[in-house]
Structure formats: C-alpha cells, structure tokens
Design a protein around this motif. Structure first.
Motif, mmCIF file in Angstrom:
data_model
loop_
_atom_site.group_PDB
_atom_site.id
_atom_site.type_symbol
_atom_site.label_atom_id
_atom_site.label_comp_id
_atom_site.label_asym_id
_atom_site.label_seq_id
_atom_site.Cartn_x
_atom_site.Cartn_y
_atom_site.Cartn_z
ATOM 1 N N ARG A 1 25.041 62.627 34.570
ATOM 2 C CA ARG A 1 23.729 63.246 34.703
ATOM 3 C C ARG A 1 23.332 64.083 33.491
ATOM 4 O O ARG A 1 22.199 64.534 33.399
ATOM 5 C CB ARG A 1 23.649 64.072 35.993
ATOM 6 C CG ARG A 1 24.564 65.239 36.079
ATOM 7 C CD ARG A 1 24.307 66.039 37.347
ATOM 8 N NE ARG A 1 25.138 65.668 38.472
ATOM 9 C CZ ARG A 1 26.400 66.055 38.684
ATOM 10 N NH1 ARG A 1 26.989 66.824 37.831
ATOM 11 N NH2 ARG A 1 27.072 65.686 39.724
ATOM 12 N N THR B 1 21.027 74.546 35.452
ATOM 13 C CA THR B 1 22.215 74.219 36.247
ATOM 14 C C THR B 1 22.994 75.480 36.621
ATOM 15 O O THR B 1 23.415 75.630 37.761
ATOM 16 C CB THR B 1 23.143 73.219 35.512
ATOM 17 O OG1 THR B 1 23.411 73.687 34.195
ATOM 18 C CG2 THR B 1 22.511 71.855 35.437
ATOM 19 N N SER C 1 18.593 76.180 39.449
ATOM 20 C CA SER C 1 17.127 76.173 39.367
ATOM 21 C C SER C 1 16.547 77.562 39.626
ATOM 22 O O SER C 1 15.596 77.713 40.392
ATOM 23 C CB SER C 1 16.497 75.172 40.341
ATOM 24 O OG SER C 1 16.957 73.879 40.089
ATOM 25 N N THR D 1 10.000 67.948 35.782
ATOM 26 C CA THR D 1 10.217 67.153 36.998
ATOM 27 C C THR D 1 11.256 66.062 36.747
ATOM 28 O O THR D 1 12.165 65.843 37.553
ATOM 29 C CB THR D 1 8.892 66.511 37.462
ATOM 30 O OG1 THR D 1 7.912 67.537 37.524
ATOM 31 C CG2 THR D 1 9.028 65.863 38.818
ATOM 32 N N GLU D 2 11.110 65.405 35.617
ATOM 33 C CA GLU D 2 12.049 64.341 35.233
ATOM 34 C C GLU D 2 13.464 64.906 35.030
ATOM 35 O O GLU D 2 14.458 64.315 35.465
ATOM 36 C CB GLU D 2 11.530 63.693 33.941
ATOM 37 C CG GLU D 2 12.458 62.706 33.281
ATOM 38 C CD GLU D 2 12.552 61.380 34.022
ATOM 39 O OE1 GLU D 2 11.845 61.217 35.029
ATOM 40 O OE2 GLU D 2 13.372 60.538 33.603
ATOM 41 N N ALA E 1 14.728 67.629 36.419
ATOM 42 C CA ALA E 1 15.271 68.020 37.732
ATOM 43 C C ALA E 1 15.760 66.795 38.504
ATOM 44 O O ALA E 1 16.807 66.828 39.152
ATOM 45 C CB ALA E 1 14.209 68.761 38.536
ATOM 46 N N ARG E 2 14.999 65.699 38.396
ATOM 47 C CA ARG E 2 15.406 64.484 39.102
ATOM 48 C C ARG E 2 16.756 63.997 38.556
ATOM 49 O O ARG E 2 17.686 63.723 39.307
ATOM 50 C CB ARG E 2 14.342 63.389 38.931
ATOM 51 C CG ARG E 2 14.654 62.114 39.718
ATOM 52 C CD ARG E 2 13.643 61.011 39.443
ATOM 53 N NE ARG E 2 13.660 60.547 38.061
ATOM 54 C CZ ARG E 2 14.606 59.755 37.540
ATOM 55 N NH1 ARG E 2 15.602 59.346 38.279
ATOM 56 N NH2 ARG E 2 14.546 59.379 36.276
ATOM 57 N N ARG E 3 16.860 63.945 37.235
ATOM 58 C CA ARG E 3 18.095 63.438 36.627
ATOM 59 C C ARG E 3 19.292 64.344 36.881
ATOM 60 O O ARG E 3 20.405 63.878 37.088
ATOM 61 C CB ARG E 3 17.915 63.316 35.117
ATOM 62 C CG ARG E 3 17.052 62.162 34.709
ATOM 63 C CD ARG E 3 17.028 62.060 33.203
ATOM 64 N NE ARG E 3 16.281 60.895 32.789
ATOM 65 C CZ ARG E 3 16.437 60.320 31.593
ATOM 66 N NH1 ARG E 3 17.300 60.810 30.735
ATOM 67 N NH2 ARG E 3 15.724 59.281 31.272
ATOM 68 N N ASP F 1 18.832 65.705 41.547
ATOM 69 C CA ASP F 1 18.504 64.901 42.714
ATOM 70 C C ASP F 1 19.195 63.535 42.729
ATOM 71 O O ASP F 1 19.824 63.162 43.701
ATOM 72 C CB ASP F 1 16.986 64.723 42.823
ATOM 73 C CG ASP F 1 16.269 66.072 42.944
ATOM 74 O OD1 ASP F 1 16.942 67.045 43.343
ATOM 75 O OD2 ASP F 1 15.074 66.148 42.626
ATOM 76 N N GLU F 2 19.050 62.816 41.631
ATOM 77 C CA GLU F 2 19.588 61.467 41.610
ATOM 78 C C GLU F 2 21.109 61.496 41.696
ATOM 79 O O GLU F 2 21.744 62.334 41.082
ATOM 80 C CB GLU F 2 19.167 60.805 40.292
ATOM 81 C CG GLU F 2 19.375 59.322 40.257
ATOM 82 C CD GLU F 2 18.877 58.760 38.941
ATOM 83 O OE1 GLU F 2 17.694 58.366 38.891
ATOM 84 O OE2 GLU F 2 19.655 58.729 37.967
#
Ligand SMILES: [Mn+2]
Length: 326
Positions: A61, A162, A166, A191-192, A194-196, A199-200
């Motif tokens: 990640r 991290t 957040s 947003t991108e 945070a997703r990487r 979330d993902e």
C-alpha cells in the motif's frame, strides 16, 4: 528530551557525500514515508549519493510512493557511508540487518518521535511532540530552506496520515493539521491516497481481518480486549505480515475497552505484541518492562516465548497498570 538542533542536522546533511537512510524493521507508513521524504529533501539540498534501505519489503500500500522503487534491501547496498540517518526509530538494533551497513566511519543521525530515553546516534533529534517522523522531516526541510515539492508532500502526507490514523489519534496537534494543509496545497489527491493507504486491501488481509475479529475476547468486564493471530492464521489466509497493520484498532473501538492487545505468533518461541491504550494509560511504559516501547497511545514488544506464556505474562502486566486506574 534534548533540545533539537535542526540547523546542526542540516549542516551535517549538507556536508555528507554518501548517505544511508533507513528505518525500523516491519516498516509502516511513517517509516516508508519519512525515509522517502528525507531522500527527496536531501536530493534537493545538494545531491549527495543517497541510498534508502529497509529490512523487509515495502508494504504494497506504500509501494506507489515516489522513490519507493529505489528502496533497497540491506544486502543490496554497498558501504561505506559517511552518514546514516535513521528515522522513526532511535535504536540501531531495531533497524535489523541494515545496521551492518553502518561502520566506524559512519556518523549516525537519529530523527524520531518515539518515547525513547536512550537513543543511539551521534546527533539526535527525538521529540514525541511530533505526531509522525514525517512531520519532523517537514520541519527539517524548512530549516534547510528546501522548497516543498509534490514528491516530498506525498511522502510526508502518507507518513502523517498513517501515524495519526487520519488525524484521529491523540498525537494529532494543531501543527499536524497545519503541516497537512501545506502538503495538501501542493495538489495531493487525498481521496485517492486514503483509498490506497487505508481502504483497499488484498483478499489475504480481508480473510485475516475476519480471523482477527473472531479471535477477540473481552476480559475484566470489557476493559481489556485481546486478539490473537497464530502463524497458521497468516499462512492459511495467505496473508503477509504487513496485512496485520491496523487490525488492532477494530477491537480498540469497542465501547468501554481501555487496553487492546494483539498477540501475533511468529513461530513457536516468538510473539509480537501490539498494544493500544486509552488516555491516562501509557502504552510504551506498560511494555517497557517487557522490552518494548513506542508511544503513549500505541506500543509494541517482541516476546521470546510461546504464545500462551506471552499472553499470560503481558496480561499480568496490563492488569497491574489498570489496577492503578479508577
Ligand atoms: Mn512514526
């Protein structure tokens, strides 16, 4: 804590020709982000030879961060280095095999934010008031007069988000937000990111998450949450060590829980313990008698004993600390 002299550190960085940058074993987002942010700062400062080395793989990640492809394993690096900078850790025995690259002629700078009473190094900047080592790197960048670039911003932002969860953890300060605002202003796709970063997840991590949730038991009227992951759990889930990062927080969110413990069995005689505690309890202090350390709200220790024994030893220690609480 010793007074931090960033100007002296800048002076040493400017004078160095071959620089090794490294961090702790099992690198997290702050370790990878701060190492890379510092490498970009150094390259902007005076273009020495910079080698970034970490023991173990860069977690997937964080592998997209600018410069992550240049992070080497210690055995791929050729000493000597005239300067080594260790970030997000203050003890050379916690950088693993990379410590072997540090020789007699290498001076060592420590840039860290853990509660560390006896840091190694010739020049030390350790201040637990920083939410992340990445935050300290941004201050160093300013002291060096290096302009903020998007690459520095990306790496420092991942370090900061991290280590603060957040901007939720108790280490988050006004300065953390102010620095984050400067980083985001370079045009970061938050947003991108945070997703990487958050979330993902791989299928392996998802399977492991399910096992972890099922393992959690509440003790002492719900004040203590304990979760376990065995070596078999990781293997059967086809999960990696990095997939355990942050799982503990799921249990720590249970209302009424004051201390959360995650025991991860590495093998028959080694257990890695992660600990989270609510305000008023010092995680690093709780684990200090077990050879561990970290922060007030989060700490870790490696226990050289079988899982069952590790659980009883650590639980006794936590109960002692809770006994002093109302
Ligand atoms: Mn950190």
């Amino acid at each position: 804590m010793p007074e931090i002299d960033l100007d002296e550190i800048v002076h040493r960085l400017r004078a160095a020709e071959r620089v090794l940058i490294t961090s702790h074993i099992a690198p997290d987002g702050d370790a990878v982000g701060a190492v890379l942010a510092l490498s970009h700062v150094l390259e902007a400062l005076h273009q020495p030879t910079v080698v970034c080395a970490l023991e173990g793989c860069v977690p997937e990640r964080y592998a997209w961060l600018p410069g992550a492809d240049k992070i080497r394993k210690p055995e791929e690096c050729a000493p000597p280095f005239d300067l080594a900078v260790i970030v997000d850790v203050a003890q050379l025995d916690r950088v693993g095999e990379t410590a072997k690259l540090i020789t007699e002629e290498t001076s060592v700078i420590v840039l860290d934010h853990h509660l560390e009473k006896k840091p190694d190094g010739d020049l030390v900047a350790v201040d637990p008031a920083y939410a992340a080592a990445g935050e300290l790197i941004v201050d160093l960048m300013d002291a060096a007069g290096v302009p903020l670039t998007r690459d520095i911003a990306l790496c420092a932002y991942v370090a900061l988000t991290t280590d603060t969860g957040s901007f939720k953890y108790s280490n988050t300060t006004v300065r953390s937000h102010q620095i984050a605002a400067r980083l985001v202003a370079t045009g970061l796709p938050v947003t991108e990111i945070a997703r990487r970063v958050f979330d993902e997840m791989s299928q392996g991590r998802f399977r492991l998450l399910v096992r972890f949730v099922n393992s959690v038991t509440l003790l002492d009227g719900g004040r203590i949450a304990v979760g376990t992951l065995s070596a078999a759990d990781l293997a059967e889930c086809e999960a990696r060590e990095e997939d355990t990062e942050g799982l503990i927080n799921l249990a720590h969110n249970i209302r009424g829980v004051e201390v959360t413990m995650l025991f991860r069995e590495v093998d028959d005689t080694t257990v890695k313990l992660s600990l989270r505690s609510r305000e008023g309890l010092n995680s690093a202090e709780i684990l200090s008698t077990l050879g561990g350390g970290g922060h007030t709200a989060a700490a870790g220790a490696t226990l050289e004993m079988p899982l069952q024994q590790a659980m009883s030893v650590a639980l006794r220690r936590v109960r002692e600390s809770l006994a002093g609480q109302p």
